[in-house]
Motif scaffolding. Structure first.
Motif, mmCIF file in Angstrom:
data_model
loop_
_atom_site.group_PDB
_atom_site.id
_atom_site.type_symbol
_atom_site.label_atom_id
_atom_site.label_comp_id
_atom_site.label_asym_id
_atom_site.label_seq_id
_atom_site.Cartn_x
_atom_site.Cartn_y
_atom_site.Cartn_z
ATOM 1 N N ARG A 175 47.448 40.541 49.122
ATOM 2 C CA ARG A 175 47.954 41.147 47.883
ATOM 3 C C ARG A 175 48.683 40.111 47.030
ATOM 4 N N ARG A 219 46.175 37.887 45.430
ATOM 5 C CA ARG A 219 45.489 38.622 44.360
ATOM 6 C C ARG A 219 46.365 38.691 43.113
ATOM 7 N N GLU A 255 41.298 49.102 51.171
ATOM 8 C CA GLU A 255 39.934 48.645 51.458
ATOM 9 C C GLU A 255 39.390 47.734 50.367
ATOM 10 N N HIS A 256 39.925 47.849 49.138
ATOM 11 C CA HIS A 256 39.434 47.038 48.023
ATOM 12 C C HIS A 256 39.769 45.563 48.165
ATOM 13 N N PRO A 274 34.139 41.153 40.798
ATOM 14 C CA PRO A 274 34.311 42.408 40.066
ATOM 15 C C PRO A 274 35.071 42.177 38.772
ATOM 16 N N ASP A 322 37.828 43.423 37.582
ATOM 17 C CA ASP A 322 39.256 43.197 37.684
ATOM 18 C C ASP A 322 39.566 41.820 38.207
#
Length: 262
Positions: free
Chosen positions: A198, A201, A224-225, A252, A254
């Motif tokens: 996280r 990200r 899960e993403h 993706p 995002d």
């Protein structure tokens, strides 16, 4: 005339293959070949020309068309080739795709053989570098980390380091800017790979493959993403397949927003 048509037809599969690679699409590539055939049959001096000379004519038509080559979205090899100077890209295609000797490819492109060899070496190095992923391993078990590193290197990718804690992982990621992370969930010092993922990200998008004995942890936290999961014990085939998908799959929406904020 039939003998000249037969001569051209012998070269047709090669000309179509090169033209499609040259333009990036089958439609435009075939259109160039059709124009070349018409020119070949109508121009007496063109009849009986070698395949190298026909490649040269395709290049001239492409330059005259002045439409840049297309590239298939997220196609790794095409993307790597598109990063090259156009002359170097054509040189790479003529030698690596069409199997022309470097001296013949140089003649097609109007280069001296020595310059062509130097440019080809540079082009191959650049393509190889673009197709090589830099992978961060986040795993506190030394034996498992070693096995993962050997699998990564065996695929031709680069291991930028192994981290056993969150601080180590973030430090290595900032220093080496990897293109992928193989991430355990339960790390040393009570750290959690989910938090590492996280945080990475939030800083910039980094694809993550979780390699863990606790595959249900992502679902429990609704995360899960964050990435696919490979349960331990794993096989090398599982790791190799997951790495290939992660390195070459499209990001993706995002992810692109995170990587390139407005």
């Amino acid at each position: 005339m039939e003998q000249y048509t037969g001569h051209f037809m012998q070269h047709l599969p090669y000309l179509r293959r090169y033209a499609r690679a040259l333009t990036g699409t089958s439609g435009r590539g075939d259109a160039l070949v059709t124009q070349t055939l018409e020119w070949y049959l109508e121009t007496e001096s063109a009849q009986g020309l070698s395949r190298s000379a026909l490649y040269r004519h395709l290049n001239q038509l492409q330059d005259k068309d002045s439409v840049p080559p297309s590239v298939a979205p997220y196609h790794p090899v095409e993307s790597a080739l598109m990063a090259l100077d156009e002359t170097d890209r054509r040189l790479y295609l003529l030698v690596n795709l069409e199997d022309l000797p470097v001296s013949d490819a140089a003649a097609v492109l109007g280069l001296a053989p020595e310059e062509a060899m130097e440019r080809l070496t540079h082009a191959r190095d650049r393509v190889r570098a673009r197709l090589t992923a830099t992978i961060l391993i986040v795993e506190d078990d030394a034996i498992i980390a070693y096995d993962l590193a050997e699998t990564v290197r065996g695929m031709g990718h680069v291991v930028c380091g192994n981290a056993a804690t969150m601080d180590e992982a973030l430090t290595l990621a900032a220093e080496h800017r990897p293109t992928l992370a193989l991430m355990d969930i339960r790390l040393a010092d009570g750290d959690n790979g989910l938090e590492v993922a996280r945080e990475l990200r939030a800083q910039r998008f980094l694809p993550v493959i979780f390699v863990t004995a606790f595959p249900d942890d992502l679902a429990k936290h609704g995360l899960e993403h964050l990435g696919p999961v490979i349960p331990k014990p794993f096989t090398r085939d599982q790791i190799e397949q997951a790495i290939t998908r992660a390195v070459f799959m499209p990001q993706p929406e995002d992810a692109r927003e995170t990587a390139h904020p407005h």
